[in-house]
Design a protein around this motif. Structure first.
Motif, PDB file in Angstrom:
ATOM      1  N   THR A 113       0.736  -1.310   0.011  1.00 20.67           N
ATOM      2  CA  THR A 113      -0.077   0.021   0.115  1.00 20.67           C
ATOM      3  C   THR A 113       0.874   1.231   0.062  1.00 20.67           C
ATOM      4  OG1 THR A 113      -1.832  -1.262   1.053  1.00 20.67           O
ATOM      5  CG2 THR A 113      -2.017   1.275   1.262  1.00 20.67           C
ATOM      6  N   LEU A 114       1.819   1.279   0.572  1.00 18.17           N
ATOM      7  CA  LEU A 114       3.017   2.346   0.710  1.00 18.17           C
ATOM      8  C   LEU A 114       3.471   2.532  -0.556  1.00 18.17           C
ATOM      9  CD1 LEU A 114       4.622   1.998   4.090  1.00 18.17           C
ATOM     10  CD2 LEU A 114       2.814   3.618   3.484  1.00 18.17           C
ATOM     11  N   VAL A 115       3.828   1.370  -1.375  1.00 18.24           N
ATOM     12  CA  VAL A 115       4.416   1.593  -2.534  1.00 18.24           C
ATOM     13  C   VAL A 115       3.327   2.244  -3.456  1.00 18.24           C
ATOM     14  CG1 VAL A 115       5.212   0.162  -4.763  1.00 18.24           C
ATOM     15  CG2 VAL A 115       6.038  -0.257  -2.460  1.00 18.24           C
ATOM     16  N   TYR A 116       2.003   1.845  -3.414  1.00 19.87           N
ATOM     17  CA  TYR A 116       1.089   2.195  -4.104  1.00 19.87           C
ATOM     18  C   TYR A 116       0.490   3.593  -3.860  1.00 19.87           C
ATOM     19  CZ  TYR A 116      -3.770   2.776  -6.119  1.00 19.87           C
ATOM     20  OH  TYR A 116      -5.010   3.239  -6.726  1.00 19.87           O
ATOM     21  N   PHE A 117       0.824   4.098  -3.066  1.00 22.80           N
ATOM     22  CA  PHE A 117       0.739   5.592  -2.445  1.00 22.80           C
ATOM     23  C   PHE A 117       1.602   6.407  -2.957  1.00 22.80           C
ATOM     24  CE2 PHE A 117      -1.819   4.648   1.935  1.00 22.80           C
ATOM     25  CZ  PHE A 117      -3.243   4.632   1.163  1.00 22.80           C
ATOM     26  N   VAL A 118       2.749   5.877  -2.879  1.00 18.31           N
ATOM     27  CA  VAL A 118       3.820   6.793  -3.232  1.00 18.31           C
ATOM     28  C   VAL A 118       3.895   6.771  -4.820  1.00 18.31           C
ATOM     29  CG1 VAL A 118       6.445   6.690  -3.667  1.00 18.31           C
ATOM     30  CG2 VAL A 118       5.677   6.204  -1.498  1.00 18.31           C
ATOM     31  N   VAL A 119       3.680   5.741  -5.624  1.00 14.19           N
ATOM     32  CA  VAL A 119       3.539   5.690  -6.972  1.00 14.19           C
ATOM     33  C   VAL A 119       2.282   6.431  -7.503  1.00 14.19           C
ATOM     34  CG1 VAL A 119       3.219   4.317  -9.273  1.00 14.19           C
ATOM     35  CG2 VAL A 119       4.770   3.546  -7.307  1.00 14.19           C
ATOM     36  N   ARG A 120       1.221   6.457  -6.848  1.00 16.33           N
ATOM     37  CA  ARG A 120      -0.047   7.005  -7.169  1.00 16.33           C
ATOM     38  C   ARG A 120       0.023   8.626  -7.003  1.00 16.33           C
ATOM     39  NH1 ARG A 120      -6.257   5.086  -6.745  1.00 16.33           N
ATOM     40  NH2 ARG A 120      -7.294   7.133  -7.600  1.00 16.33           N
ATOM     41  N   PHE A 121       0.425   8.816  -5.841  1.00 16.88           N
ATOM     42  CA  PHE A 121       0.396  10.411  -5.410  1.00 16.88           C
ATOM     43  C   PHE A 121       1.382  10.941  -6.328  1.00 16.88           C
ATOM     44  CE2 PHE A 121      -1.584   9.081  -1.226  1.00 16.88           C
ATOM     45  CZ  PHE A 121      -2.942   9.563  -1.884  1.00 16.88           C
ATOM     46  N   VAL A 122       2.660  10.336  -6.431  1.00 17.68           N
ATOM     47  CA  VAL A 122       3.844  11.244  -7.207  1.00 17.68           C
ATOM     48  C   VAL A 122       3.251  11.283  -8.543  1.00 17.68           C
ATOM     49  CG1 VAL A 122       5.972  10.820  -8.342  1.00 17.68           C
ATOM     50  CG2 VAL A 122       5.615  10.440  -5.844  1.00 17.68           C
TER      51      VAL A 122
ATOM     52  N   VAL B 237      -8.437   7.543  -2.175  1.00 18.56           N
ATOM     53  CA  VAL B 237      -7.279   6.650  -2.531  1.00 18.56           C
ATOM     54  C   VAL B 237      -7.063   5.871  -1.108  1.00 18.56           C
ATOM     55  CG1 VAL B 237      -4.794   6.298  -2.822  1.00 18.56           C
ATOM     56  CG2 VAL B 237      -6.340   7.953  -4.185  1.00 18.56           C
ATOM     57  N   ILE B 238      -7.186   6.314   0.069  1.00 19.17           N
ATOM     58  CA  ILE B 238      -6.957   5.421   1.262  1.00 19.17           C
ATOM     59  C   ILE B 238      -8.228   4.534   1.410  1.00 19.17           C
ATOM     60  CG2 ILE B 238      -6.921   5.790   3.714  1.00 19.17           C
ATOM     61  CD1 ILE B 238      -5.456   8.449   3.477  1.00 19.17           C
ATOM     62  N   LEU B 239      -9.478   4.958   1.299  1.00 24.16           N
ATOM     63  CA  LEU B 239     -10.676   4.077   1.213  1.00 24.16           C
ATOM     64  C   LEU B 239     -10.407   2.958   0.330  1.00 24.16           C
ATOM     65  CD1 LEU B 239     -13.370   3.291   2.218  1.00 24.16           C
ATOM     66  CD2 LEU B 239     -14.417   4.863   0.369  1.00 24.16           C
ATOM     67  N   ILE B 240     -10.081   3.231  -1.135  1.00 24.66           N
ATOM     68  CA  ILE B 240      -9.832   2.118  -1.948  1.00 24.66           C
ATOM     69  C   ILE B 240      -9.046   1.167  -1.253  1.00 24.66           C
ATOM     70  CG2 ILE B 240      -9.078   1.848  -4.246  1.00 24.66           C
ATOM     71  CD1 ILE B 240     -10.453   4.482  -5.183  1.00 24.66           C
ATOM     72  N   GLN B 241      -7.654   1.577  -0.899  1.00 22.55           N
ATOM     73  CA  GLN B 241      -6.617   0.789  -0.352  1.00 22.55           C
ATOM     74  C   GLN B 241      -6.980  -0.132   0.445  1.00 22.55           C
ATOM     75  OE1 GLN B 241      -3.652   0.101  -2.287  1.00 22.55           O
ATOM     76  NE2 GLN B 241      -5.003   0.798  -3.479  1.00 22.55           N
ATOM     77  N   ILE B 242      -8.083   0.278   1.528  1.00 22.44           N
ATOM     78  CA  ILE B 242      -8.615  -0.519   2.492  1.00 22.44           C
ATOM     79  C   ILE B 242      -9.352  -1.700   1.873  1.00 22.44           C
ATOM     80  CG2 ILE B 242     -10.033  -0.472   4.521  1.00 22.44           C
ATOM     81  CD1 ILE B 242      -9.067   2.235   5.121  1.00 22.44           C
ATOM     82  N   ILE B 243     -10.227  -1.213   0.867  1.00 22.09           N
ATOM     83  CA  ILE B 243     -10.969  -2.179   0.242  1.00 22.09           C
ATOM     84  C   ILE B 243     -10.112  -3.235  -0.590  1.00 22.09           C
ATOM     85  CG2 ILE B 243     -12.675  -2.635  -1.511  1.00 22.09           C
ATOM     86  CD1 ILE B 243     -13.764   0.360  -0.698  1.00 22.09           C
ATOM     87  N   ALA B 244      -9.107  -2.559  -1.186  1.00 23.27           N
ATOM     88  CA  ALA B 244      -8.223  -3.619  -2.025  1.00 23.27           C
ATOM     89  C   ALA B 244      -7.414  -4.629  -1.177  1.00 23.27           C
ATOM     90  CB  ALA B 244      -7.517  -2.774  -2.754  1.00 23.27           C
ATOM     91  N   ILE B 245      -7.029  -4.280   0.155  1.00 32.71           N
ATOM     92  CA  ILE B 245      -6.447  -5.089   1.024  1.00 32.71           C
ATOM     93  C   ILE B 245      -7.193  -6.268   1.252  1.00 32.71           C
ATOM     94  CG2 ILE B 245      -5.370  -5.353   3.284  1.00 32.71           C
ATOM     95  CD1 ILE B 245      -3.963  -2.644   3.046  1.00 32.71           C
ATOM     96  N   VAL B 246      -8.451  -6.102   1.710  1.00 34.48           N
ATOM     97  CA  VAL B 246      -9.356  -7.074   2.158  1.00 34.48           C
ATOM     98  C   VAL B 246      -9.875  -7.964   1.102  1.00 34.48           C
ATOM     99  CG1 VAL B 246     -11.556  -7.516   3.107  1.00 34.48           C
ATOM    100  CG2 VAL B 246     -10.340  -5.642   4.008  1.00 34.48           C
ATOM    101  N   VAL B 247     -10.147  -7.182  -0.057  1.00 36.34           N
ATOM    102  CA  VAL B 247     -10.428  -8.249  -1.193  1.00 36.34           C
ATOM    103  C   VAL B 247      -9.333  -9.173  -1.723  1.00 36.34           C
ATOM    104  CG1 VAL B 247     -11.402  -8.211  -3.634  1.00 36.34           C
ATOM    105  CG2 VAL B 247     -12.219  -6.745  -1.902  1.00 36.34           C
ATOM    106  N   ASN B 248      -8.140  -8.435  -1.906  1.00 38.41           N
ATOM    107  CA  ASN B 248      -6.972  -9.097  -2.455  1.00 38.41           C
ATOM    108  C   ASN B 248      -6.526 -10.226  -1.515  1.00 38.41           C
ATOM    109  OD1 ASN B 248      -6.317  -7.785  -4.954  1.00 38.41           O
ATOM    110  ND2 ASN B 248      -5.623  -6.112  -3.803  1.00 38.41           N
ATOM    111  N   TYR B 249      -6.637 -10.236  -0.164  1.00 35.91           N
ATOM    112  CA  TYR B 249      -6.443 -11.260   0.824  1.00 35.91           C
ATOM    113  C   TYR B 249      -7.011 -12.654   0.537  1.00 35.91           C
ATOM    114  CZ  TYR B 249      -5.996 -14.137   4.761  1.00 35.91           C
ATOM    115  OH  TYR B 249      -5.671 -15.376   5.574  1.00 35.91           O
ATOM    116  N   PHE B 250      -8.582 -12.372   0.452  1.00 35.35           N
ATOM    117  CA  PHE B 250      -9.262 -13.306  -0.098  1.00 35.35           C
ATOM    118  C   PHE B 250      -9.050 -13.900  -1.341  1.00 35.35           C
ATOM    119  CE2 PHE B 250     -11.889 -11.388   3.589  1.00 35.35           C
ATOM    120  CZ  PHE B 250     -11.912 -12.645   4.459  1.00 35.35           C
ATOM    121  N   ILE B 251      -8.890 -13.111  -2.304  1.00 35.61           N
ATOM    122  CA  ILE B 251      -8.288 -13.759  -3.682  1.00 35.61           C
ATOM    123  C   ILE B 251      -7.173 -14.428  -3.637  1.00 35.61           C
ATOM    124  CG2 ILE B 251      -7.844 -13.088  -6.023  1.00 35.61           C
ATOM    125  CD1 ILE B 251      -9.887 -10.589  -5.773  1.00 35.61           C
ATOM    126  N   SER B 252      -6.229 -14.039  -2.995  1.00 36.42           N
ATOM    127  CA  SER B 252      -4.906 -14.691  -2.931  1.00 36.42           C
ATOM    128  C   SER B 252      -4.937 -15.957  -2.120  1.00 36.42           C
ATOM    129  CB  SER B 252      -3.834 -13.657  -2.282  1.00 36.42           C
ATOM    130  OG  SER B 252      -3.612 -12.732  -3.307  1.00 36.42           O
TER     131      SER B 252
END
Length: 163
Positions: free
Chosen positions: A21-30, A142-157
């Motif tokens: 998520t930190l990598v995502y934030f850095v890349v997305r915000f930059v 962006v923060i809200l989307i990342q929270i949703i992404a972490i949860v959904v990605n865990y179950f998919i993985s």
């Protein structure tokens, strides 16, 4: 007991999920700051973080229980991340591009005085990212989307890729 807890799959996933998520934030915000738009940074950040996340999930999170060939896992991983990227694009379009005014009013972001502390500090890194209600809305989304992404990605993985 503590050592077993720290080595648990969920804790490892949470740790690497936060790093991803930190990598995502850095890349997305930059890229948002450089390109001055919302949609292309989603694509760039998704590509970078999908590759990063696959490596850390394969080798650090789910390393013990892998029954599929690496190419099959990668293809399933990309498919799962494309699904989550679709959620990201959809929510970005709805909440930032198309209807940001609705969310700005709903969250009362238009009531904030961005000239006062901490937003008014011209030397502050915060002022560079959040200087009005539109940019604050984008950060919140962006923060809200990342929270949703972490949860959904865990179950998919967990249940579809590294089972």
């Amino acid at each position: 007991m503590v050592e077993r807890y720290l080595k648990s799959e969920k804790i490892k996933y949470l740790f690497w999920g936060v790093v991803t998520t930190l990598v995502y934030f850095v890349v997305r915000f930059v890229t948002m700051a450089l390109l001055h738009q919302a949609m292309l940074p989603v694509l760039i950040a998704q590509i970078v973080t999908v590759l990063f996340a696959f490596v850390v999930n394969k080798f650090f999170v789910f390393a013990a229980n892998q029954s599929r060939h690496v190419l099959a896992q990668l293809l399933r991983f990309i498919a799962g991340r494309l699904f989550v990227a679709g959620i990201d694009f959809l929510l970005t379009y709805i909440m930032i591009e198309r209807y940001s005014g609705v969310f700005i009013r709903l969250l009362w972001l238009n009531k904030i005085n961005f000239q006062t502390f901490p937003f008014g500090l011209s030397w502050s890194w915060l002022h560079g990212w959040i200087h009005d209600s539109v940019s604050l809305n984008a950060v919140i989304v962006v923060i809200l989307i990342q929270i949703i992404a972490i949860v959904v990605n865990y179950f998919i993985s967990k249940f579809m890729i590294f089972d």
